[in-house]
Design a protein around this motif. Structure first.
Motif, PDB file in Angstrom:
ATOM      1  N   ALA A  36       0.833  -1.210   0.000  1.00 19.49           N
ATOM      2  CA  ALA A  36       0.000   0.000   0.000  1.00 19.49           C
ATOM      3  C   ALA A  36       0.865   1.257   0.000  1.00 19.49           C
ATOM      4  O   ALA A  36       0.531   2.253  -0.668  1.00 19.49           O
ATOM      5  N   LEU A  37       1.964   1.224   0.736  1.00 17.98           N
ATOM      6  CA  LEU A  37       2.887   2.366   0.737  1.00 17.98           C
ATOM      7  C   LEU A  37       3.471   2.582  -0.656  1.00 17.98           C
ATOM      8  O   LEU A  37       3.561   3.718  -1.135  1.00 17.98           O
ATOM      9  N   GLU A  38       3.879   1.501  -1.290  1.00 22.72           N
ATOM     10  CA  GLU A  38       4.469   1.617  -2.632  1.00 22.72           C
ATOM     11  C   GLU A  38       3.446   2.153  -3.630  1.00 22.72           C
ATOM     12  O   GLU A  38       3.782   2.957  -4.509  1.00 22.72           O
ATOM     13  N   GLU A  39       2.199   1.746  -3.475  1.00 24.26           N
ATOM     14  CA  GLU A  39       1.160   2.261  -4.365  1.00 24.26           C
ATOM     15  C   GLU A  39       0.876   3.738  -4.087  1.00 24.26           C
ATOM     16  O   GLU A  39       0.636   4.521  -5.013  1.00 24.26           O
ATOM     17  N   ALA A  40       0.926   4.115  -2.804  1.00 20.96           N
ATOM     18  CA  ALA A  40       0.665   5.514  -2.440  1.00 20.96           C
ATOM     19  C   ALA A  40       1.728   6.440  -3.015  1.00 20.96           C
ATOM     20  O   ALA A  40       1.427   7.555  -3.451  1.00 20.96           O
ATOM     21  N   PHE A  41       2.981   5.994  -3.012  1.00 18.82           N
ATOM     22  CA  PHE A  41       4.073   6.824  -3.533  1.00 18.82           C
ATOM     23  C   PHE A  41       4.388   6.509  -5.001  1.00 18.82           C
ATOM     24  O   PHE A  41       5.205   7.210  -5.608  1.00 18.82           O
ATOM     25  N   ASP A  42       3.756   5.455  -5.509  1.00 19.36           N
ATOM     26  CA  ASP A  42       3.946   5.050  -6.902  1.00 19.36           C
ATOM     27  C   ASP A  42       5.424   4.764  -7.215  1.00 19.36           C
ATOM     28  O   ASP A  42       5.946   5.145  -8.265  1.00 19.36           O
ATOM     29  N   VAL A  43       6.103   4.096  -6.266  1.00 22.13           N
ATOM     30  CA  VAL A  43       7.508   3.697  -6.453  1.00 22.13           C
ATOM     31  C   VAL A  43       7.728   2.360  -5.758  1.00 22.13           C
ATOM     32  O   VAL A  43       6.941   1.952  -4.896  1.00 22.13           O
ATOM     33  N   GLN A  44       8.802   1.697  -6.143  1.00 23.91           N
ATOM     34  CA  GLN A  44       9.218   0.498  -5.427  1.00 23.91           C
ATOM     35  C   GLN A  44      10.134   0.925  -4.281  1.00 23.91           C
ATOM     36  O   GLN A  44      11.130   1.608  -4.489  1.00 23.91           O
ATOM     37  N   LEU A  45       9.777   0.556  -3.059  1.00 25.93           N
ATOM     38  CA  LEU A  45      10.542   0.960  -1.880  1.00 25.93           C
ATOM     39  C   LEU A  45      11.556  -0.093  -1.452  1.00 25.93           C
ATOM     40  O   LEU A  45      12.585   0.242  -0.868  1.00 25.93           O
ATOM     41  N   LEU A  46      11.252  -1.356  -1.744  1.00 28.50           N
ATOM     42  CA  LEU A  46      12.103  -2.457  -1.295  1.00 28.50           C
ATOM     43  C   LEU A  46      12.391  -3.413  -2.441  1.00 28.50           C
ATOM     44  O   LEU A  46      11.543  -3.651  -3.296  1.00 28.50           O
ATOM     45  N   THR A  47      13.611  -3.943  -2.439  1.00 22.57           N
ATOM     46  CA  THR A  47      13.978  -5.005  -3.367  1.00 22.57           C
ATOM     47  C   THR A  47      13.867  -6.327  -2.618  1.00 22.57           C
ATOM     48  O   THR A  47      14.528  -6.502  -1.583  1.00 22.57           O
ATOM     49  N   ARG A  48      13.034  -7.216  -3.082  1.00 20.10           N
ATOM     50  CA  ARG A  48      12.806  -8.484  -2.402  1.00 20.10           C
ATOM     51  C   ARG A  48      13.728  -9.564  -2.947  1.00 20.10           C
ATOM     52  O   ARG A  48      13.980  -9.633  -4.153  1.00 20.10           O
ATOM     53  N   SER A  49      14.211 -10.416  -2.051  1.00 20.13           N
ATOM     54  CA  SER A  49      14.937 -11.625  -2.423  1.00 20.13           C
ATOM     55  C   SER A  49      14.500 -12.725  -1.459  1.00 20.13           C
ATOM     56  O   SER A  49      13.891 -12.434  -0.420  1.00 20.13           O
ATOM     57  N   PRO A  50      14.787 -14.000  -1.768  1.00 20.32           N
ATOM     58  CA  PRO A  50      14.324 -15.079  -0.883  1.00 20.32           C
ATOM     59  C   PRO A  50      14.802 -14.943   0.559  1.00 20.32           C
ATOM     60  O   PRO A  50      14.102 -15.362   1.481  1.00 20.32           O
ATOM     61  N   ARG A  51      15.981 -14.376   0.759  1.00 22.15           N
ATOM     62  CA  ARG A  51      16.550 -14.340   2.110  1.00 22.15           C
ATOM     63  C   ARG A  51      16.338 -13.020   2.836  1.00 22.15           C
ATOM     64  O   ARG A  51      16.213 -12.975   4.051  1.00 22.15           O
TER      65      ARG A  51
END
Length: 283
Positions: free
Chosen positions: A38-53
């Protein structure tokens, strides 16, 4: 978006993991994931890079974290000030280089505690660079560090000036220590102001190569110096007040290297709590 979303965002960044953040915030992982989305949609940006670990911050995430810490800090201060009814209460987290912790903190706790018994003081020792970052990132309210400090976001108050001395084992003088095939020093890790002064002194003597024994406590440094493992640089007051009975010799560093100022730093860009104002006023 609400303020709790920012708390969840900070928890994810701190733990580097959605599951651990959920545990710390007493919620479920699916809720944390949804609120970050929801935060990423509110700011219309990717905030975190996800990885399995683990997860890591994007450039946009780093910017939001900076403002999130300010927002949450201000909210916490507002709650404390509103409920304090004009009293000086709360908690202060103060950072110290280890010599300040030994020389200044006991008397400071007594003085501040007598005047403001409802304020809980929590002290953390560390290297100057780490303490500065902790103040900038709202992990500490203030810190005692070595000057000079030239960071626009930080205010500073002069606290004291120390005389620094070279320290060797009692049966060793400086000439003998420098005449050895391998000059040996006992120091804290990189970032320590005393280590920097010792290295500057060695460089001035034309000694660019030396063997370092790195310790993480003042007691460890004194023990190793006394045992003849190497030489070090410490405040003269520390040696005379706490280690006068130890088998140590002290020698002058010479002008230009033998004084070091300590300052109290705190953030400039946010209002100070009543407790922090009272603490700063001691200086």
């Amino acid at each position: 978006m609400n303020f709790h979303d920012l708390k969840l965002f900070e928890a994810v960044v701190f733990h580097g993991n959605f599951t651990k953040a959920a545990d710390a915030m007493h919620t479920v992982q699916s809720n944390v994931t949804a609120r970050i989305k929801a935060l990423e949609e509110a700011f219309d940006v990717q905030l975190l890079t996800r990885s399995p670990r683990k997860v890591s911050l994007t450039t946009a995430g780093e910017k939001l974290l900076y403002y999130s810490k300010q927002i949450n800090h201000l909210l916490d201060e507002a709650r404390r000030e509103i409920h304090s009814a004009g009293q000086v209460i709360g908690e202060l987290k103060i950072g110290c280089i280890e010599t300040t912790l030994a020389l200044k903190v006991p008397a400071l706790i007594n003085q501040f505690g007598e005047e403001y018994p409802d304020v809980l003081l929590e002290f953390k020792s560390g290297l100057p660079g780490d303490l500065i970052q902790d103040v900038l990132h709202y992990k500490l309210d203030a810190a005692f560090v070595s000057a000079p400090i030239d960071i626009p976001e930080l205010e500073q108050r002069h606290v004291k000036k120390d005389k620094l001395v070279l320290v060797t084992a009692a049966n060793t003088d400086i000439k003998t220590a420098l005449a050895a095939k391998a000059v040996r020093v006992v120091v804290f890790d990189q970032g320590c102001s005393y280590r920097a002064r010792l290295e500057a002194w060695l460089n001035a003597k034309g000694i660019g190569r030396y063997t370092c024994t790195i310790m993480n406590t003042m007691e460890g440094i004194v023990n190793f110096v006394e045992a003849g493992v190497g030489i070090s640089v410490l405040p003269e007051d520390l040696v005379t007040q706490f280690y006068s009975r130890r088998k140590l010799n002290t020698f002058s560093l010479g002008r230009g290297l033998d004084t070091l100022s300590t300052v109290l730093i705190y953030r400039r860009n946010v209002p100070m709590s009543a407790a922090l104002k009272a603490f700063v006023a001691l200086y």
